[in-house]
Design a protein around this motif. Structure first.
Motif, PDB file in Angstrom:
ATOM      1  N   PHE A  45      55.595  45.564  50.637  1.00 32.55           N
ATOM      2  CA  PHE A  45      56.821  45.023  50.046  1.00 32.55           C
ATOM      3  C   PHE A  45      58.057  45.640  50.695  1.00 32.55           C
ATOM      4  CE2 PHE A  45      60.296  45.333  47.053  1.00 32.55           C
ATOM      5  CZ  PHE A  45      60.389  44.057  46.531  1.00 32.55           C
ATOM      6  N   CYS A  46      58.096  46.975  50.766  1.00 32.37           N
ATOM      7  CA  CYS A  46      59.285  47.658  51.276  1.00 32.37           C
ATOM      8  C   CYS A  46      59.511  47.395  52.766  1.00 32.37           C
ATOM      9  CB  CYS A  46      59.159  49.159  51.027  1.00 32.37           C
ATOM     10  SG  CYS A  46      59.202  49.616  49.281  1.00 32.37           S
ATOM     11  N   SER A  47      58.423  47.209  53.518  1.00 36.16           N
ATOM     12  CA  SER A  47      58.593  46.927  54.942  1.00 36.16           C
ATOM     13  C   SER A  47      59.321  45.600  55.151  1.00 36.16           C
ATOM     14  CB  SER A  47      57.230  46.907  55.643  1.00 36.16           C
ATOM     15  OG  SER A  47      56.443  45.821  55.181  1.00 36.16           O
ATOM     16  N   PHE A  48      58.968  44.589  54.368  1.00 38.69           N
ATOM     17  CA  PHE A  48      59.649  43.296  54.481  1.00 38.69           C
ATOM     18  C   PHE A  48      61.058  43.363  53.915  1.00 38.69           C
ATOM     19  CE2 PHE A  48      55.642  41.774  55.764  1.00 38.69           C
ATOM     20  CZ  PHE A  48      55.785  40.492  56.258  1.00 38.69           C
ATOM     21  N   GLU A  49      61.286  44.187  52.894  1.00 40.87           N
ATOM     22  CA  GLU A  49      62.622  44.312  52.303  1.00 40.87           C
ATOM     23  C   GLU A  49      63.622  44.895  53.292  1.00 40.87           C
ATOM     24  OE1 GLU A  49      64.299  43.946  49.017  1.00 40.87           O
ATOM     25  OE2 GLU A  49      62.812  42.345  49.089  1.00 40.87           O
ATOM     26  N   THR A  50      63.151  45.722  54.223  1.00 42.28           N
ATOM     27  CA  THR A  50      64.059  46.339  55.196  1.00 42.28           C
ATOM     28  C   THR A  50      63.851  45.795  56.602  1.00 42.28           C
ATOM     29  OG1 THR A  50      62.474  48.141  55.556  1.00 42.28           O
ATOM     30  CG2 THR A  50      64.157  48.477  53.868  1.00 42.28           C
ATOM     31  N   GLY A  51      63.048  44.745  56.733  1.00 44.32           N
ATOM     32  CA  GLY A  51      62.775  44.165  58.038  1.00 44.32           C
ATOM     33  C   GLY A  51      63.827  43.156  58.457  1.00 44.32           C
ATOM     34  N   PRO A  52      63.487  42.270  59.387  1.00 47.70           N
ATOM     35  CA  PRO A  52      64.431  41.233  59.821  1.00 47.70           C
ATOM     36  C   PRO A  52      64.928  40.410  58.632  1.00 47.70           C
ATOM     37  CG  PRO A  52      62.513  41.295  61.252  1.00 47.70           C
ATOM     38  CD  PRO A  52      62.212  42.204  60.112  1.00 47.70           C
ATOM     39  N   LEU A  53      66.182  39.975  58.698  1.00 46.80           N
ATOM     40  CA  LEU A  53      66.790  39.256  57.580  1.00 46.80           C
ATOM     41  C   LEU A  53      65.990  38.012  57.200  1.00 46.80           C
ATOM     42  CD1 LEU A  53      70.584  39.464  58.514  1.00 46.80           C
ATOM     43  CD2 LEU A  53      69.323  40.828  56.836  1.00 46.80           C
ATOM     44  N   GLY A  54      65.451  37.316  58.190  1.00 49.44           N
ATOM     45  CA  GLY A  54      64.731  36.086  57.898  1.00 49.44           C
ATOM     46  C   GLY A  54      63.416  36.303  57.174  1.00 49.44           C
ATOM     47  N   LEU A  55      62.902  37.538  57.200  1.00 48.64           N
ATOM     48  CA  LEU A  55      61.608  37.822  56.556  1.00 48.64           C
ATOM     49  C   LEU A  55      61.737  38.479  55.190  1.00 48.64           C
ATOM     50  CD1 LEU A  55      59.540  39.170  59.610  1.00 48.64           C
ATOM     51  CD2 LEU A  55      59.552  36.854  58.641  1.00 48.64           C
ATOM     52  N   ARG A  56      62.944  38.908  54.830  1.00 49.00           N
ATOM     53  CA  ARG A  56      63.097  39.650  53.577  1.00 49.00           C
ATOM     54  C   ARG A  56      62.789  38.781  52.361  1.00 49.00           C
ATOM     55  NH1 ARG A  56      68.516  43.367  54.735  1.00 49.00           N
ATOM     56  NH2 ARG A  56      67.703  44.298  56.675  1.00 49.00           N
ATOM     57  N   ARG A  57      62.977  37.506  52.482  1.00 47.36           N
ATOM     58  CA  ARG A  57      62.675  36.617  51.354  1.00 47.36           C
ATOM     59  C   ARG A  57      61.181  36.574  51.036  1.00 47.36           C
ATOM     60  NH1 ARG A  57      64.363  30.993  54.142  1.00 47.36           N
ATOM     61  NH2 ARG A  57      65.936  32.405  55.021  1.00 47.36           N
ATOM     62  N   TYR A  58      60.357  37.018  51.971  1.00 47.08           N
ATOM     63  CA  TYR A  58      58.902  36.960  51.775  1.00 47.08           C
ATOM     64  C   TYR A  58      58.314  38.283  51.290  1.00 47.08           C
ATOM     65  CZ  TYR A  58      59.575  32.825  54.682  1.00 47.08           C
ATOM     66  OH  TYR A  58      60.010  31.620  55.195  1.00 47.08           O
ATOM     67  N   SER A  59      59.176  39.209  50.873  1.00 48.10           N
ATOM     68  CA  SER A  59      58.672  40.526  50.475  1.00 48.10           C
ATOM     69  C   SER A  59      57.758  40.431  49.252  1.00 48.10           C
ATOM     70  CB  SER A  59      59.843  41.469  50.193  1.00 48.10           C
ATOM     71  OG  SER A  59      60.694  40.925  49.193  1.00 48.10           O
ATOM     72  N   HIS A  60      58.165  39.645  48.257  1.00 50.71           N
ATOM     73  CA  HIS A  60      57.314  39.497  47.064  1.00 50.71           C
ATOM     74  C   HIS A  60      56.013  38.782  47.404  1.00 50.71           C
ATOM     75  CE1 HIS A  60      60.206  41.093  44.231  1.00 50.71           C
ATOM     76  NE2 HIS A  60      61.142  40.322  44.734  1.00 50.71           N
ATOM     77  N   LEU A  61      56.111  37.782  48.262  1.00 53.96           N
ATOM     78  CA  LEU A  61      54.900  37.072  48.678  1.00 53.96           C
ATOM     79  C   LEU A  61      53.940  38.011  49.396  1.00 53.96           C
ATOM     80  CD1 LEU A  61      53.276  34.456  49.101  1.00 53.96           C
ATOM     81  CD2 LEU A  61      54.611  34.071  51.200  1.00 53.96           C
ATOM     82  N   THR A  62      54.488  38.881  50.234  1.00 53.58           N
ATOM     83  CA  THR A  62      53.643  39.835  50.950  1.00 53.58           C
ATOM     84  C   THR A  62      52.898  40.741  49.981  1.00 53.58           C
ATOM     85  OG1 THR A  62      55.233  39.835  52.775  1.00 53.58           O
ATOM     86  CG2 THR A  62      53.641  41.632  52.710  1.00 53.58           C
ATOM     87  N   ARG A  63      53.585  41.217  48.964  1.00 54.17           N
ATOM     88  CA  ARG A  63      52.932  42.074  47.982  1.00 54.17           C
ATOM     89  C   ARG A  63      51.823  41.324  47.255  1.00 54.17           C
ATOM     90  NH1 ARG A  63      56.664  45.090  43.753  1.00 54.17           N
ATOM     91  NH2 ARG A  63      57.060  42.960  43.033  1.00 54.17           N
ATOM     92  N   ARG A  64      52.074  40.054  46.922  1.00 51.99           N
ATOM     93  CA  ARG A  64      51.039  39.271  46.252  1.00 51.99           C
ATOM     94  C   ARG A  64      49.841  39.045  47.158  1.00 51.99           C
ATOM     95  NH1 ARG A  64      55.549  35.755  45.029  1.00 51.99           N
ATOM     96  NH2 ARG A  64      56.501  36.344  43.025  1.00 51.99           N
ATOM     97  N   VAL A  65      50.097  38.814  48.440  1.00 54.02           N
ATOM     98  CA  VAL A  65      48.993  38.580  49.382  1.00 54.02           C
ATOM     99  C   VAL A  65      48.122  39.829  49.505  1.00 54.02           C
ATOM    100  CG1 VAL A  65      48.435  38.176  51.812  1.00 54.02           C
ATOM    101  CG2 VAL A  65      50.166  36.767  50.675  1.00 54.02           C
ATOM    102  N   VAL A  66      48.755  40.995  49.653  1.00 47.59           N
ATOM    103  CA  VAL A  66      47.985  42.237  49.753  1.00 47.59           C
ATOM    104  C   VAL A  66      47.180  42.465  48.480  1.00 47.59           C
ATOM    105  CG1 VAL A  66      48.165  44.743  49.911  1.00 47.59           C
ATOM    106  CG2 VAL A  66      49.545  43.305  51.411  1.00 47.59           C
ATOM    107  N   THR A  67      47.813  42.248  47.334  1.00 42.97           N
ATOM    108  CA  THR A  67      47.106  42.419  46.065  1.00 42.97           C
ATOM    109  C   THR A  67      45.942  41.452  45.945  1.00 42.97           C
ATOM    110  OG1 THR A  67      49.161  43.142  44.996  1.00 42.97           O
ATOM    111  CG2 THR A  67      47.373  42.442  43.562  1.00 42.97           C
ATOM    112  N   THR A  68      46.156  40.210  46.389  1.00 38.15           N
ATOM    113  CA  THR A  68      45.087  39.205  46.318  1.00 38.15           C
ATOM    114  C   THR A  68      43.891  39.602  47.169  1.00 38.15           C
ATOM    115  OG1 THR A  68      46.696  37.439  45.902  1.00 38.15           O
ATOM    116  CG2 THR A  68      44.514  36.780  46.710  1.00 38.15           C
ATOM    117  N   PHE A  69      44.150  40.085  48.381  1.00 38.55           N
ATOM    118  CA  PHE A  69      43.040  40.497  49.243  1.00 38.55           C
ATOM    119  C   PHE A  69      42.334  41.737  48.692  1.00 38.55           C
ATOM    120  CE2 PHE A  69      44.824  37.764  52.625  1.00 38.55           C
ATOM    121  CZ  PHE A  69      43.644  37.182  53.048  1.00 38.55           C
ATOM    122  N   LEU A  70      43.097  42.630  48.048  1.00 36.07           N
ATOM    123  CA  LEU A  70      42.454  43.764  47.388  1.00 36.07           C
ATOM    124  C   LEU A  70      41.531  43.289  46.274  1.00 36.07           C
ATOM    125  CD1 LEU A  70      45.478  46.222  47.179  1.00 36.07           C
ATOM    126  CD2 LEU A  70      43.421  46.544  48.538  1.00 36.07           C
TER     127      LEU A  70
END
Length: 513
Positions: free
Chosen positions: A179-204
């Protein structure tokens, strides 16, 4: 002198959050939250709610966070000046100096947890993995796979440290790092920070449910192998007989009561592995009796099984976060490298000698190849079956605590919440039973779980997180970090695609096995 002033970038915390309680070493890794945690939502005041936590196979770990201590002030999209200021403030911040632990673990304790988190049913499947790769391809491939997986663990720890400094947090877990990596990454990817966290949680979640299916089937196959000496019954009958006691055992909600169960399972597992290894080393044939290199068609199956066995990346951050001397975790001779060298050597030895001993007749678990007529070998099967049966509860604790808070939040009364929890646990155990009954091929299901979820967590997620985390920092001379991450990412994606395809093909056409 160490700066103990309050963290400047944590805002609007209530008094209870400012007075963070000391965490007990026995607190479970999965902290139950409300339903919004499962959804990965963020409150309106900019505070990140703690995502669910997971542990790898055969491990029960702790985390230094309390539920109200993960409050990260996320940088607003487009506010680069403010983010730069925060980065300057975080230059001197050392997250390890701000961790509050009541019972930190020693280096030796961490090493034991690391070994326990990586050694499970996967080690018993390594001989079949060598059959799908060939003796020498499996030998060198397993060592290379271990090196890549270990490097990805280092990548995740380094990204966690970098993000902890940026957000001035003492520690983060896997989904929080994503989540935090996307929050501080490129501006165009910051909107996907919550999605990234959900994806990691889903795979776990998928990974842990897959482990539970493997455990269910492993126990049934080993019991069947023993009982076939007296009379033969279909493996699904044994699965059905296990269902009710498995449901009853997994209605235990407090992890504290499962501690004796975990201890018994660990002792039985060590004893079973030692006796199994003694059988493998007896009357070994010449190396020319087995294939040095297998066909390309079966190589993806090897990848799935090997990455399943090495799936321990979820255990890395909780262990490092809980150490008394976290600086000893990394490094050339650190705890991580020491543990993974031991794991890689064990996997390689079991796979090499198991395949050399039993050749093309090797099965999905090496215990199934032990002689049926000997009492000691039958005792090994029963011992391993009991150990894995008891370990199921610890694996099941992880996925049920990912969804239980969300389900219980839909009800108001305590009685309704308890009833919902009971029904949920019953449904999830029954679901793993149905999956095991539908795919009664241990080798195929291990390969499928490894190719789908383990490769995503161990080989695909870490390079993506590292690329995005160091986007504003740089990738080193000649962008070597970027090229290295791309190579690992391509390797993981190829294993994901071809491993999943080969595993599904073997499941749908079992005669090919």
């Amino acid at each position: 002198m160490e700066d103990l002033t309050p963290l400047t970038n944590l805002q609007q915390l209530d008094d209870s959050a400012k007075r963070k309680p000391k965490m007990s070493e026995r607190q479970p890794l999965l902290l139950q939250g409300d339903g919004s945690d499962y959804e990965g939502s963020r409150s309106g005041n900019g505070l990140i709610r703690p995502p669910v936590r997971s542990s790898p196979p055969d491990s029960t770990l702790v985390n230094v966070h309390s539920e109200d201590s993960i409050a990260v002030h996320a940088a607003a999209p487009g506010d680069d000046d403010e983010q730069s200021g925060e980065n300057l403030k975080s230059v001197g911040y050392n997250p390890t100096h701000h961790r509050t632990l009541e019972h930190p673990t020693s280096n030796f304790d961490t090493l034991v947890h690391l070994l326990k988190g990586n050694i499970g049913t996967g080690i018993l499947a390594m001989p079949e993995a060598f059959k799908n790769a060939g003796l020498y391809v499996g030998l060198f491939g397993t060592l290379i796979m271990g090196a890549i997986c270990t490097h990805c663990m280092h990548m995740l720890v380094n990204c966690s440290h970098e993000l902890c400094r940026r957000f001035q947090q003492p520690s983060l877990d896997f989904s929080e790092v994503a989540f935090c990596s996307f929050e501080t990454g490129p501006l165009g990817l910051r909107r996907y920070s919550h999605l990234t966290r959900r994806v990691v949680t889903t795979f776990l979640f998928i990974t842990q449910i897959g482990f539970c299916c493997v455990y269910f089937l492993f126990v049934a196959l080993n019991v069947k192998d023993v009982m076939d000496h007296y009379y033969k019954v279909d493996v699904r009958i044994y699965l059905l007989l296990m269902l009710l006691p498995m449901i009853m055992l997994n209605l235990v909600r407090n992890l504290k009561y499962l501690t004796p169960v975990s201890l018994i399972a660990a002792v039985l597992t060590v004893a079973g592995l030692a006796i199994s290894f003694s059988y493998m080393l007896q009357d070994l044939p010449d190396t020319h009796t087995v294939k040095p290199v297998a066909t390309w068609a079966t190589l993806p199956l090897y990848f799935g099984t090997a990455i399943y066995a090495f799936e321990g990346i979820g255990v890395v951050l909780p262990l490092e976060n809980n150490m008394r001397t976290p600086e000893d975790f990394g490094g050339t001779t650190g705890v991580l490298n020491t543990g993974m060298v031991i794991v890689a050597c064990l996997y390689t030895s079991v796979g090499f000698f198991g395949y050399l001993k039993y050749g093309e007749s090797v099965k999905g678990s090496i215990t199934l190849n032990l002689p049926q007529e000997e009492l000691l070998s039958r005792m090994v099967r029963i011992t391993m079956a009991v150990a894995i049966f008891l370990s199921y509860t610890l694996q099941f604790y992880v996925p049920v605590n990912m969804v239980e808070p969300f389900v219980c939040s839909q009800f108001d009364t305590t009685r309704a919440k308890e009833l919902a929890s009971t029904i949920l646990r019953t449904v999830l155990v029954t679901f793993t039973f149905l999956l095991a009954a539908c795919i009664p091929n241990l080798g195929s299901i291990i390969s499928l779980v490894g190719a789908v979820s383990s490769s995503a967590l161990a080989l695909i997620a870490p390079p993506i997180i590292e690329i995005i985390t160091f986007y504003n920092v740089g990738y080193g001379r000649y962008n070597w970090m970027l090229w290295k991450d791309f190579l690992i990412l391509i390797f993981g994606l190829c294993g994901f695609v071809f491993g999943t395809w080969a595993s599904l093909a073997q499941i749908l056409n079992p005669s090919v096995d």
